[in-house]
Design a protein around this motif. Structure first.
Motif, mmCIF file in Angstrom:
data_model
loop_
_atom_site.group_PDB
_atom_site.id
_atom_site.type_symbol
_atom_site.label_atom_id
_atom_site.label_comp_id
_atom_site.label_asym_id
_atom_site.label_seq_id
_atom_site.Cartn_x
_atom_site.Cartn_y
_atom_site.Cartn_z
ATOM 1 N N ALA A 129 51.316 49.835 39.237
ATOM 2 C CA ALA A 129 50.768 50.059 40.573
ATOM 3 C C ALA A 129 49.345 50.589 40.494
ATOM 4 N N GLY A 130 49.096 51.491 39.547
ATOM 5 C CA GLY A 130 47.751 52.034 39.368
ATOM 6 C C GLY A 130 46.766 50.978 38.897
ATOM 7 N N LEU A 131 47.213 50.131 37.997
ATOM 8 C CA LEU A 131 46.374 49.029 37.504
ATOM 9 C C LEU A 131 45.962 48.113 38.657
ATOM 10 N N VAL A 132 46.931 47.747 39.482
ATOM 11 C CA VAL A 132 46.655 46.851 40.611
ATOM 12 C C VAL A 132 45.738 47.521 41.628
ATOM 13 N N HIS A 138 37.664 44.595 42.863
ATOM 14 C CA HIS A 138 37.512 43.242 43.421
ATOM 15 C C HIS A 138 36.781 43.290 44.768
ATOM 16 N N LEU A 139 37.168 44.208 45.627
ATOM 17 C CA LEU A 139 36.539 44.330 46.945
ATOM 18 C C LEU A 139 35.084 44.778 46.818
ATOM 19 N N ILE A 172 46.290 36.390 54.604
ATOM 20 C CA ILE A 172 47.291 37.276 53.986
ATOM 21 C C ILE A 172 46.673 38.399 53.152
ATOM 22 N N GLY A 173 45.353 38.356 52.969
ATOM 23 C CA GLY A 173 44.695 39.377 52.154
ATOM 24 C C GLY A 173 44.638 38.969 50.708
ATOM 25 N N THR A 174 43.624 39.422 50.011
ATOM 26 C CA THR A 174 43.488 39.063 48.605
ATOM 27 C C THR A 174 44.602 39.687 47.781
ATOM 28 N N GLU A 192 44.276 47.381 52.998
ATOM 29 C CA GLU A 192 43.432 47.749 51.844
ATOM 30 C C GLU A 192 43.076 46.546 50.986
ATOM 31 N N ARG A 193 43.451 45.337 51.430
ATOM 32 C CA ARG A 193 43.143 44.120 50.668
ATOM 33 C C ARG A 193 42.314 43.134 51.500
#
Length: 341
Positions: free
Chosen positions: A234-237, A244-245, A290-292, A333-334
């Motif tokens: 989860a932290g990695l993602v 990315h953003l 759907i968001g990145t 948040e994506r």
């Protein structure tokens, strides 16, 4: 008072040491040599986003997006940037070992066949009777049978000459092959570096335009890491999503992070490659909806079916075996906004 301050200082050191001791190391493989499209990972590392999540992410260069899957399955790497279609192939035969995609970055596939305008190849039917140069193990070469089957081409009339990836563009330019099986995001800029004009002098046949509505590269992790340390996943993602953003809004800052990782890159070329990735592979109507990082399950199911049929696989994995959205940040948040600069 002095004793109390000393005790506090010692306690602080112990707490700091404990925090460092708890940091989780993740070995992460890129899909290929350092490129602009790797910006999200290298930005996250350079800006301390992984550290904020208690992670020590060790990033290595890769050997191909398909090879990312086998690297992770070997146990030598925990995570990486690679091709989801290679996950599908391995999940069909080795479901217990195959990694899982947890953040889908490329909404469109980069798989393409490129040929010179002077080759006489005008349609995909013209590949019959021709020689295509393909690098063994790369997704485009591995997916050629699917492309042939989907479009009703005569596979026995199409010859594939196996070669190292770095020979594809030089041999195409010289006329030693009629066309090359490539990643458009890689080949386009290889041609630029070979003083060619990829827009004016070459024709591109992108798999996505010929019935292969496939997803492609994203962040995948081993089943071992998923099981033993879901918090680290989860932290990695989260860290990669933030990177990315940020990169979508500021490519110049992104290039500083890439150059800090690999000072041999051609900065202007890699900046163009990064922007190409956003414009051709990442930013799509579906991504905006759907968001990145996410996928549509029905589209993934269709993609799985294409890969299973094309390769003659004995078992059809479910979308849930291939992709997990469990670790995605909330949709709000994506929200990726790409600004070319």
């Amino acid at each position: 008072m002095l004793k109390r301050l000393t005790a506090l200082a010692v306690g602080s050191v112990l707490l700091t040491g404990s925090a460092f001791a708890q940091e989780t190391t993740i070995k992460f493989t890129l899909g290929w040599k350092t490129q602009g499209a790797d910006a999200a990972f290298l930005y996250a590392k350079e800006k301390g986003l992984f550290k904020e999540e208690g992670l020590n992410v060790v990033i290595d260069q890769g050997e191909g997006s398909g090879a990312t899957v086998t690297r992770i399955m070997s146990g030598a790497w925990d995570a990486g940037f690679g091709d989801v279609n290679a996950i599908i192939q391995n999940a069909s035969t080795r479901p217990q070992d195959s990694p899982v995609m947890v953040y889908q970055m490329w909404n469109q596939p980069p798989f393409a066949i490129v040929t010179k305008n002077t080759s006489g190849i005008k349609t995909i039917k013209d590949f019959e009777g021709r020689t295509l140069g393909g690098a063994q193990g790369t997704p485009t070469t591995r997916l050629l049978p699917v492309f042939i089957q989907k479009n009703g081409l005569a596979g026995d009339k199409i010859k594939v000459s196996n070669m190292a990836p770095n020979l594809q563009e030089p041999m195409l330019i010289k006329g030693d092959i009629d066309a090359a099986l490539v990643f458009n995001i890689t080949s386009y800029f290889n041609l630029v570096l070979n003083r060619q004009d990829p827009e004016k002098d070459f024709k591109w046949f992108t798999f996505g335009d010929y019935g292969l509505d496939l997803y492609s590269n994203g962040v995948m992790v081993s089943k071992k890491l998923l099981k033993e340390n879901p918090k680290a996943v989860a932290g990695l993602v989260r860290a990669i999503n933030k990177g990315h953003l940020a990169v979508a809004k500021d490519q110049n800052e992104a290039l500083k992070a890439i150059a800090a990782f690999d000072n041999l890159i051609d900065v202007p070329v890699e900046k163009r490659r990064l922007q190409y990735a956003f414009e051709k592979l990442i930013v799509t109507p579906e991504m905006k909806e759907i968001g990145t990082g996410d996928i549509k399950d029905d589209r993934m199911a269709r993609a799985i079916g294409m890969v299973v049929e094309g390769y003659g696989l004995s078992r059809t994995p479910t979308p849930q075996e291939i992709f997990s959205r469990e670790f995605l940040p909330p949709r709000a948040e994506r929200e990726l906004v790409y600004t070319k600069n």
